[in-house]
Design a protein around this motif. Structure first.
Motif, PDB file in Angstrom:
ATOM      1  N   MET A 189       0.623  -1.266  -0.060  1.00 21.11           N
ATOM      2  CA  MET A 189      -0.140  -0.070  -0.136  1.00 21.11           C
ATOM      3  C   MET A 189       0.660   1.308   0.114  1.00 21.11           C
ATOM      4  O   MET A 189       1.882   1.189   0.478  1.00 21.11           O
ATOM      5  N   ASP A 190       0.407   2.297  -0.575  1.00 20.79           N
ATOM      6  CA  ASP A 190       1.041   3.485  -0.652  1.00 20.79           C
ATOM      7  C   ASP A 190       1.143   3.995   0.944  1.00 20.79           C
ATOM      8  O   ASP A 190       2.123   4.554   1.504  1.00 20.79           O
ATOM      9  N   LEU A 191       0.049   3.911   1.540  1.00 20.98           N
ATOM     10  CA  LEU A 191       0.164   4.166   2.766  1.00 20.98           C
ATOM     11  C   LEU A 191       1.255   3.539   3.643  1.00 20.98           C
ATOM     12  O   LEU A 191       1.652   4.310   4.556  1.00 20.98           O
ATOM     13  N   GLU A 192       1.477   2.513   3.333  1.00 17.54           N
ATOM     14  CA  GLU A 192       2.490   1.546   4.178  1.00 17.54           C
ATOM     15  C   GLU A 192       3.948   2.274   3.922  1.00 17.54           C
ATOM     16  O   GLU A 192       4.906   2.587   4.768  1.00 17.54           O
ATOM     17  N   LYS A 193       4.261   2.487   2.615  1.00 16.41           N
ATOM     18  CA  LYS A 193       5.296   3.109   2.234  1.00 16.41           C
ATOM     19  C   LYS A 193       5.473   4.703   2.748  1.00 16.41           C
ATOM     20  O   LYS A 193       6.668   5.011   3.144  1.00 16.41           O
ATOM     21  N   GLU A 194       4.401   5.423   2.887  1.00 14.48           N
ATOM     22  CA  GLU A 194       4.549   6.709   3.255  1.00 14.48           C
ATOM     23  C   GLU A 194       4.754   6.809   4.778  1.00 14.48           C
ATOM     24  O   GLU A 194       5.587   7.642   5.032  1.00 14.48           O
ATOM     25  N   ARG A 195       3.951   6.156   5.423  1.00 10.74           N
ATOM     26  CA  ARG A 195       4.270   6.305   7.009  1.00 10.74           C
ATOM     27  C   ARG A 195       5.605   5.137   7.399  1.00 10.74           C
ATOM     28  O   ARG A 195       5.569   5.269   8.597  1.00 10.74           O
ATOM     29  N   GLY A 196       6.050   4.342   6.529  1.00  6.72           N
ATOM     30  CA  GLY A 196       6.980   3.487   6.804  1.00  6.72           C
ATOM     31  C   GLY A 196       6.534   2.230   7.990  1.00  6.72           C
ATOM     32  O   GLY A 196       7.373   2.174   8.639  1.00  6.72           O
ATOM     33  N   ILE A 197       5.391   2.069   7.666  1.00 12.64           N
ATOM     34  CA  ILE A 197       4.902   1.023   8.912  1.00 12.64           C
ATOM     35  C   ILE A 197       4.250  -0.372   7.942  1.00 12.64           C
ATOM     36  O   ILE A 197       3.960  -0.008   6.905  1.00 12.64           O
ATOM     37  N   THR A 198       4.369  -1.452   8.464  1.00 11.26           N
ATOM     38  CA  THR A 198       3.909  -2.602   7.681  1.00 11.26           C
ATOM     39  C   THR A 198       2.379  -2.721   8.337  1.00 11.26           C
ATOM     40  O   THR A 198       2.453  -2.783   9.570  1.00 11.26           O
ATOM     41  N   ILE A 199       1.363  -2.728   7.582  1.00 14.49           N
ATOM     42  CA  ILE A 199       0.090  -2.962   7.923  1.00 14.49           C
ATOM     43  C   ILE A 199      -0.382  -4.449   7.884  1.00 14.49           C
ATOM     44  O   ILE A 199      -1.028  -5.172   8.676  1.00 14.49           O
ATOM     45  N   LYS A 200      -0.145  -4.871   6.673  1.00 20.04           N
ATOM     46  CA  LYS A 200      -0.555  -6.363   6.293  1.00 20.04           C
ATOM     47  C   LYS A 200       0.884  -7.212   6.630  1.00 20.04           C
ATOM     48  O   LYS A 200       1.965  -6.725   6.133  1.00 20.04           O
ATOM     49  N   SER A 201       0.589  -8.471   7.015  1.00 17.35           N
ATOM     50  CA  SER A 201       1.876  -9.420   6.785  1.00 17.35           C
ATOM     51  C   SER A 201       2.246  -9.883   5.667  1.00 17.35           C
ATOM     52  O   SER A 201       1.214  -9.822   4.679  1.00 17.35           O
ATOM     53  N   HIS A 202       3.356 -10.168   5.257  1.00 13.92           N
ATOM     54  CA  HIS A 202       3.588 -10.521   3.903  1.00 13.92           C
ATOM     55  C   HIS A 202       4.595 -11.934   4.092  1.00 13.92           C
ATOM     56  O   HIS A 202       5.155 -12.069   4.960  1.00 13.92           O
ATOM     57  N   ALA A 203       4.534 -12.683   3.153  1.00 12.40           N
ATOM     58  CA  ALA A 203       5.351 -14.019   3.170  1.00 12.40           C
ATOM     59  C   ALA A 203       5.953 -14.027   2.001  1.00 12.40           C
ATOM     60  O   ALA A 203       5.731 -13.747   0.796  1.00 12.40           O
ATOM     61  N   ILE A 204       7.418 -14.519   1.743  1.00 15.35           N
ATOM     62  CA  ILE A 204       7.986 -14.461   0.502  1.00 15.35           C
ATOM     63  C   ILE A 204       9.146 -15.779   0.697  1.00 15.35           C
ATOM     64  O   ILE A 204       9.652 -15.911   1.782  1.00 15.35           O
ATOM     65  N   GLN A 205       9.359 -16.350  -0.257  1.00 19.36           N
ATOM     66  CA  GLN A 205      10.277 -17.631  -0.156  1.00 19.36           C
ATOM     67  C   GLN A 205      11.556 -17.260  -1.102  1.00 19.36           C
ATOM     68  O   GLN A 205      11.457 -16.719  -2.250  1.00 19.36           O
ATOM     69  N   MET A 206      12.623 -17.780  -0.493  1.00 19.93           N
ATOM     70  CA  MET A 206      13.964 -17.263  -1.136  1.00 19.93           C
ATOM     71  C   MET A 206      14.754 -18.503  -1.062  1.00 19.93           C
ATOM     72  O   MET A 206      14.737 -19.628  -0.112  1.00 19.93           O
ATOM     73  N   SER A 207      15.559 -18.969  -2.265  1.00 17.92           N
ATOM     74  CA  SER A 207      16.597 -20.026  -2.185  1.00 17.92           C
ATOM     75  C   SER A 207      17.794 -19.246  -1.764  1.00 17.92           C
ATOM     76  O   SER A 207      18.303 -18.327  -2.519  1.00 17.92           O
ATOM     77  N   TYR A 208      18.774 -20.323  -1.217  1.00 15.61           N
ATOM     78  CA  TYR A 208      19.987 -19.950  -0.942  1.00 15.61           C
ATOM     79  C   TYR A 208      21.042 -20.972  -1.105  1.00 15.61           C
ATOM     80  O   TYR A 208      20.830 -21.977   0.053  1.00 15.61           O
ATOM     81  N   VAL A 209      22.094 -20.963  -1.516  1.00 12.86           N
ATOM     82  CA  VAL A 209      23.132 -21.976  -1.403  1.00 12.86           C
ATOM     83  C   VAL A 209      24.170 -21.909  -0.563  1.00 12.86           C
ATOM     84  O   VAL A 209      24.889 -20.757  -0.430  1.00 12.86           O
ATOM     85  N   TYR A 210      24.098 -22.698   0.379  1.00  6.46           N
ATOM     86  CA  TYR A 210      24.947 -22.545   1.540  1.00  6.46           C
ATOM     87  C   TYR A 210      26.018 -24.008   1.457  1.00  6.46           C
ATOM     88  O   TYR A 210      25.273 -24.919   1.677  1.00  6.46           O
ATOM     89  N   LYS A 211      27.310 -23.863   1.497  1.00 10.09           N
ATOM     90  CA  LYS A 211      28.238 -24.936   1.669  1.00 10.09           C
ATOM     91  C   LYS A 211      27.676 -26.103   0.563  1.00 10.09           C
ATOM     92  O   LYS A 211      27.424 -26.994   1.066  1.00 10.09           O
ATOM     93  N   GLY A 212      27.486 -25.641  -0.534  1.00 12.48           N
ATOM     94  CA  GLY A 212      27.126 -26.386  -1.624  1.00 12.48           C
ATOM     95  C   GLY A 212      25.746 -27.226  -1.746  1.00 12.48           C
ATOM     96  O   GLY A 212      25.124 -27.899  -2.464  1.00 12.48           O
ATOM     97  N   GLN A 213      24.995 -26.690  -0.693  1.00 10.71           N
ATOM     98  CA  GLN A 213      23.532 -27.398  -0.556  1.00 10.71           C
ATOM     99  C   GLN A 213      22.660 -26.025  -0.651  1.00 10.71           C
ATOM    100  O   GLN A 213      22.766 -25.049   0.022  1.00 10.71           O
ATOM    101  N   THR A 214      21.556 -26.367  -1.286  1.00 12.37           N
ATOM    102  CA  THR A 214      20.418 -25.326  -1.765  1.00 12.37           C
ATOM    103  C   THR A 214      19.408 -25.447  -0.543  1.00 12.37           C
ATOM    104  O   THR A 214      19.033 -26.524  -0.101  1.00 12.37           O
ATOM    105  N   TYR A 215      19.327 -24.362   0.197  1.00 14.28           N
ATOM    106  CA  TYR A 215      18.193 -24.309   1.180  1.00 14.28           C
ATOM    107  C   TYR A 215      17.102 -23.389   0.781  1.00 14.28           C
ATOM    108  O   TYR A 215      17.243 -22.577   0.062  1.00 14.28           O
TER     109      TYR A 215
END
Length: 597
Positions: free
Chosen positions: A47-73
């Motif tokens: 929301m524009d409102l979140e960006k303007e006030r610098g607060i998070t109003i709704k939770s969000h979730a996101i998935q990342m992949s990261y290779v650590y010591k040769g293993q993908t997590y």
């Protein structure tokens, strides 16, 4: 799909404005989840409102992949709102994780919400990774705040990671710590499906999209599933994982976080904290912790122009799709016409709803004085729930009234202790505890009525502590109080929109203030207007607006006094009749001014 031992679910918890969203941006950038082209500040805040006030109003979730010591997590970041009004959503997001990054701003130190969110995480047995953020700032007090963290969290000094969301310093160590310290989710992929719903969003084209963590079992596209708390049954039209956009999959297995689209358009059927099960193979037990979100603060919302009522109703319907915590019902008052009685989670929630109505729907609205919900008990023992002061029965028909109390945690610098104490006592608070966290920071715990906080408490707290004090509260039980209903009368007619429930000790002063304010703002009429504040049948304050006098004796120059007297008597009768027929209009500006009292 990744093996269960290569999945890590974690959230970031912190006080407002300690840099959660900025650090999340760096994590996404570092794991190349977001390409440079899509990158923007606070990428997870929609929301524009979140960006303007610098607060998070709704939770969000996101998935990342990261290779650590040769293993993908696979790393699932579940972002949480920081504000106290949304603490239930935070608790459900935390329940979906195995680890938490506890972020502390190195220029401000530990604040009230940091502590309350930390306790939430510890209650859910999460691994807490302490992180000192904003270490690149010239005024960062790194060593002092490390001492505070060791005292309060009980961690070792070498466990505290140093990071900067702005420059990206320390992000690599952070990812390594998440993989090393946070345990993999426990779950049986062969067991019956059991998934915890921790958030939902409304998509105009697809309907409600629910976010969940699969605790046991597997959810497949095309399965018939049931939301246990609401009993709603649907077919899983699409399941998938949450990248920056939705990424459809054939199945989501235990330990992973994903989304489901069922095509439902009813936000009320998808409740945060609910459990999902497969109808063909139901689960044995429900995931604990689900509760109905109850509104804490009530206020009337009215259109400024009464013709816009239908438009306001449509706007409220659309808002409720995005925000299931908003409850409202139609109500009408003689002074403001038709509008809605709305329930909110807290004052920030009220402000956000008001602002979204103005921005997203171009509605200009009047909000009446916010109040909390009370319980009134009749002599026969019947319990009435009072959400609107004008619903309170006559004092002779009530035995006693109960109001909600809260436990308030205030963390501040030592020099402001006296001022904050007198503010809390003025607001009918009682101090329960006082702990010195360091030589110049003190945590104070008060018990006080929620109704006193709703009004102007937060603004006054910030101004007397020069912005230093941080504040967090949690609800306690309802307690008996000496409350009275204050009515405002104009020419013996009750103005229902100005009724207020108030403590006996403050009633007289408050009534007098309102009468004085209305006297300034209501225009004079041809007849006298009496403004009165009353408790039941007892008038406690009164002001008069004198009549505009028309000079009827101007044509009687000279002559007998009895002629003048006759004319004045006639005028007096006319005024009396006018007063019975004439009604007093309260201008909008008068309402606004009284509501600001």
């Amino acid at each position: 799909m990744a093996k269960i031992e290569h999945i890590r679910n974690f959230c970031i918890i912190a006080h407002i404005d300690h840099g959660k969203s900025t650090l999340a941006d760096r994590l996404l950038e570092f794991t190349k989840t977001v390409t440079g082209r899509d990158m923007q500040a606070q990428v997870l805040d929609d929301m524009d409102l979140e960006k303007e006030r610098g607060i998070t109003i709704k939770s969000h979730a996101i998935q990342m992949s990261y290779v650590y010591k040769g293993q993908t997590y696979v790393l699932n970041l579940i972002d949480t709102p920081g504000h106290v009004d949304f603490s239930y959503e935070v608790s459900r997001s935390i329940a979906a994780c195995e680890g938490a990054l506890l972020l502390v701003d190195s220029t401000q130190g530990i604040q009230a919400q940091t502590i309350s969110n930390l306790y939430l995480a510890l209650d859910n047995d999460l691994t807490v990774i302490p992180v000192l953020n904003k270490v690149d700032m010239p005024n960062a007090m790194i060593e002092e705040i490390k001492d505070q963290m060791v005292d309060i969290i009980g961690c070792r000094r070498d466990e505290i990671l140093l990071a900067s969301g702005k420059t990206g310093q320390g992000v690599e160590e952070l990812l390594a710590a998440i993989i090393e310290r946070v345990s993999a989710p426990k779950g049986d992929r062969e067991a019956p499906l059991q998934a915890l719903l921790f958030d939902s969003v409304f998509n105009v084209f697809r309907g409600v999209v629910a976010y969940y963590k699969v605790v046991n079992g597997t959810i497949r596209k095309g399965d018939r599933i049931r939301f246990i708390a609401t009993g709603a049954e649907y077919v899983a039209e699409e399941v998938g994982v949450l990248k920056l956009q939705y990424s459809p999959q054939d199945k989501i297995e235990a330990g992973d976080v994903g989304y489901i689209i069922t095509g439902t358009k009813v936000a009320k059927e998808v409740r945060v904290g609910d459990t999902l099960e497969n109808i063909a193979n139901p689960c044995k037990e429900v995931i604990q912790g689900f509760k109905e979100v109850k509104p804490m603060v009530f206020a009337g919302i009215y259109p400024v122009d009464t013709d816009d009522y239908e438009e306001l109703r449509a706007s409220m319907d659309k808002l409720q799709l995005n925000d299931a915590a908003l409850v409202y019902e139609p109500e009408s008052t003689a002074a403001l016409g038709f509008g809605f009685r709305c329930g909110f989670l807290g004052m920030l929630h009220l402000e956000i709803i008001q602002e979204r109505l103005e921005r997203e729907f171009n509605m200009t609205v009047i909000t009446t004085v916010p109040n909390v919900s009370y319980f009134a008990y009749t002599p026969s023992g019947e319990k009435l729930i009072i959400n609107n002061p004008s619903d309170l029965p006559d004092p002779t028909r009530i035995d006693y009234v109960e109001e909600p109390y809260i436990k308030a945690n205030i963390i501040t610098k030592t020099e402001y202790v006296g001022a904050i104490m007198s503010l809390c006592i003025e607001k009918r608070g009682a101090i329960i505890n006082q702990v010195y966290l360091t030589t110049d920071r003190v945590e104070m715990v008060f018990e006080m009525p929620l109704a006193e906080i709703v009004f102007d408490f937060y603004d006054r707290l910030k101004s007397i502590s020069k912005g230093y004090a941080s504040f967090d509260y949690s609800p306690l039980e309802y307690r008996q109080s000496k409350l009275v209903k204050l009515d405002i009368l104009l020419n013996a007619e009750i103005v229902d929109a100005l009724a207020a429930l108030i403590h006996t000790d403050h009633a007289q002063e408050f009534g007098r203030k309102i009468c004085e304010k209305l006297k300034e703002l209501i225009p004079r009429q041809q007849f006298q207007i009496a403004i009165q504040a009353a408790i039941g049948a007892k008038i406690i304050a009164r002001e008069n607006i004198s009549a505009i006098r028309k000079d009827v004796t101007a044509k009687c120059y000279g002559g007998d006094i009895s002629r003048k007297r006759k004319l004045l008597e006639k005028q007096k009768k006319g005024k009396k009749r006018m007063r019975q027929v004439g009604n007093v209009e309260i201008p909008q500006s008068a309402f606004m001014a009284v509501l600001k009292l």
